[in-house]
Design a protein around this motif. Structure first.
Motif, PDB file in Angstrom:
ATOM      1  N   PRO A 116      60.227  69.889  20.026  1.00 45.05           N
ATOM      2  CA  PRO A 116      61.329  70.542  20.747  1.00 45.05           C
ATOM      3  C   PRO A 116      60.947  71.934  21.229  1.00 45.05           C
ATOM      4  N   GLY A 117      61.539  72.322  22.355  1.00 45.77           N
ATOM      5  CA  GLY A 117      61.258  73.625  22.934  1.00 45.77           C
ATOM      6  C   GLY A 117      61.909  74.759  22.161  1.00 45.77           C
ATOM      7  N   GLN A 118      61.804  75.949  22.713  1.00 51.11           N
ATOM      8  CA  GLN A 118      62.301  77.154  22.051  1.00 51.11           C
ATOM      9  C   GLN A 118      63.825  77.181  22.026  1.00 51.11           C
ATOM     10  N   ARG A 119      64.383  77.706  20.945  1.00 46.70           N
ATOM     11  CA  ARG A 119      65.829  77.859  20.847  1.00 46.70           C
ATOM     12  C   ARG A 119      66.313  79.067  21.655  1.00 46.70           C
ATOM     13  N   GLY A 120      67.371  78.859  22.407  1.00 52.22           N
ATOM     14  CA  GLY A 120      68.028  79.962  23.098  1.00 52.22           C
ATOM     15  C   GLY A 120      67.304  80.508  24.302  1.00 52.22           C
ATOM     16  N   SER A 121      66.195  79.914  24.697  1.00 54.04           N
ATOM     17  CA  SER A 121      65.440  80.406  25.853  1.00 54.04           C
ATOM     18  C   SER A 121      64.712  79.242  26.515  1.00 54.04           C
ATOM     19  N   TYR A 379      65.198  73.789  23.439  1.00 56.68           N
ATOM     20  CA  TYR A 379      65.602  72.994  22.279  1.00 56.68           C
ATOM     21  C   TYR A 379      66.909  72.258  22.593  1.00 56.68           C
ATOM     22  N   PRO A 380      67.052  70.967  22.228  1.00 58.97           N
ATOM     23  CA  PRO A 380      66.233  70.208  21.282  1.00 58.97           C
ATOM     24  C   PRO A 380      65.282  69.183  21.908  1.00 58.97           C
ATOM     25  N   ILE A 381      65.050  69.228  23.217  1.00 57.31           N
ATOM     26  CA  ILE A 381      64.151  68.235  23.817  1.00 57.31           C
ATOM     27  C   ILE A 381      62.745  68.816  23.942  1.00 57.31           C
TER      28      ILE A 381
END
Length: 401
Positions: A116-121, A379-381
């Motif tokens: 998953p990619g970064q949270r919030g960005s 996030y969350p993909i």
């Protein structure tokens, strides 16, 4: 001694060892050399002679941590990958030091593309389309002002079938095929181009079920992780709403993410994170109820039963009276109007209380040039899932327009 000189010295030491072991392995020797040494014993002796062989573990970890911290962007970040390729000990240390994209916001190793990619960005990427060979290339954006340079991540090739269309996805830009060692998955559409299934070549977790079909038998055993038999593991389904009346307007799409729970978009929610390419026999994997066949998943999705999995829908655009067109706020990342442009947000149908999390854009895709498109995800993909979803927008959809 500076950090740069330390790394160059380390690189030279192990590069010399690698070249010498290559010569021994293939029997390359000078005229004066009469006996070919054993490869394994030579590597051990060479490592013992290296000035880095007896470095205390604490000091080695400190040096590698400094390298990881200093080379935080590409292309310098290739030094981190080089350190991980020195030996098993170094690789294990680097795997502990390098954090997942969720925490660091960086794509370092190939497994990062499945995490998953970064949270919030939003992680900013872009896709280049080659019309001549029907191939699409995904790059990590290194410069926000330009898409001329970037770190290559994935490639996809369009393959037309009599009843469907396949997009073969690979980490190898030169040879995009199912038989290549870089094959990581595919996207398959139905005949009308209205429904798509994303398949992973390897199980995403211990509950993955493989879907047997003709392409499964055709895939070569040479995978990114050769010890895991190739298979079609469905990880997401995409559906485009039919436009029976032919009314003008943007496409409507929805995605069900088979392996991501709906609560992953809530504060503190967790999505499954693959830490390595699994080395197990998929026949031994236990079956979990949320992994089902393609037909069953799509039927349940259309009837409103998502089984607790995350559902994404495209964000509805607004009509701009002055411009006389449908508009979405891409924050300057999209500059050309196109029916392919979209933004995906979490659907309220997930059963989660409606809130700001349903307005946060998880994936956005849009046109910036003739054959250049931006792709931003968070996030969350994962990058692999985001790329496959964007590929579905390229496919012809006669029944949706």
């Amino acid at each position: 001694m500076s950090l740069k000189s330390i790394f160059q010295d380390m690189k030279g030491e192990f590069g010399s060892i690698s070249r010498k072991s290559f010569d021994v392995k293939f029997g390359i020797r000078s005229r004066s050399q009469r006996v070919v040494q054993d490869t394994t014993s030579f590597r051990v002796d060479a490592l013992k002679q290296s000035c880095w062989a007896n470095m205390p573990p604490e000091l080695l970890r400190d040096v590698l941590m400094r390298i990881e911290a200093s080379d935080d962007t590409w292309p310098p970040r290739k030094n981190v990958v080089s350190c991980a390729g020195v030996c098993k000990n170094w690789r294990e240390i680097m795997k502990e030091i390098v954090k997942s994209p969720e925490v660091s916001g960086k794509l370092t190793f190939p497994i990062s593309l499945k995490q998953p990619g970064q949270r919030g960005s939003l992680l900013q990427c872009y896709i280049k389309r080659s019309r001549s060979n029907q191939t699409y290339y995904l790059f990590l954006g290194l410069n926000q002002a330009s898409t001329d340079d970037g770190k290559f991540l994935l490639a996809a090739k369009k393959c037309r079938r009599p009843t469907c269309t396949d997009y073969i996805i690979s980490v190898n830009a030169e040879d995009v095929s199912k038989g290549n060692s870089g094959f990581v998955g595919k996207l398959r559409s139905n005949f009308l181009g209205t429904k798509f299934t994303i398949y992973d070549a390897q199980p995403t977790n211990t509950g993955a079920k493989v879907t047997k079909c003709r392409s499964t038998r055709l895939v070569n055993m040479k995978q990114v992780s050769p010890r895991v038999p190739a298979g079609n593991y469905p990880v997401a389904h995409i559906a485009y709403e039919l436009n029976v009346l032919g009314s003008r307007g943007p496409r409507r799409m929805q995605c069900v993410m088979d392996a991501i729970p709906a609560r992953a978009v809530e504060p503190g929610g967790v999505a499954p994170t693959q830490t390595e390419f699994l080395h197990s026999n998929p026949d031994s994997f236990p079956s979990l109820p949320f992994f089902r066949s393609t037909s069953t998943r799509m039927e349940n999705f259309e009837s409103g039963e998502n089984g607790g999995m995350l559902v994404l829908r495209n964000k509805a655009p607004r009509w701009h009276e002055q411009l006389q067109c449908w508009c979405l706020n891409f924050n300057g990342r999209v500059t050309v109007a196109s029916v392919k442009n979209f933004q995906l947000v979490a659907s309220p149908e997930n059963g989660v209380a409606a809130g700001q999390e349903h307005e946060n854009v998880i994936l956005q895709f849009g046109k910036v040039g003739k054959d250049v498109f931006t792709m931003d995800y968070q996030y969350p993909i994962s990058a692999f899932q985001a790329f496959a979803i964007c590929l579905s927008s390229f496919d012809t959809k006669i029944a949706c327009e």
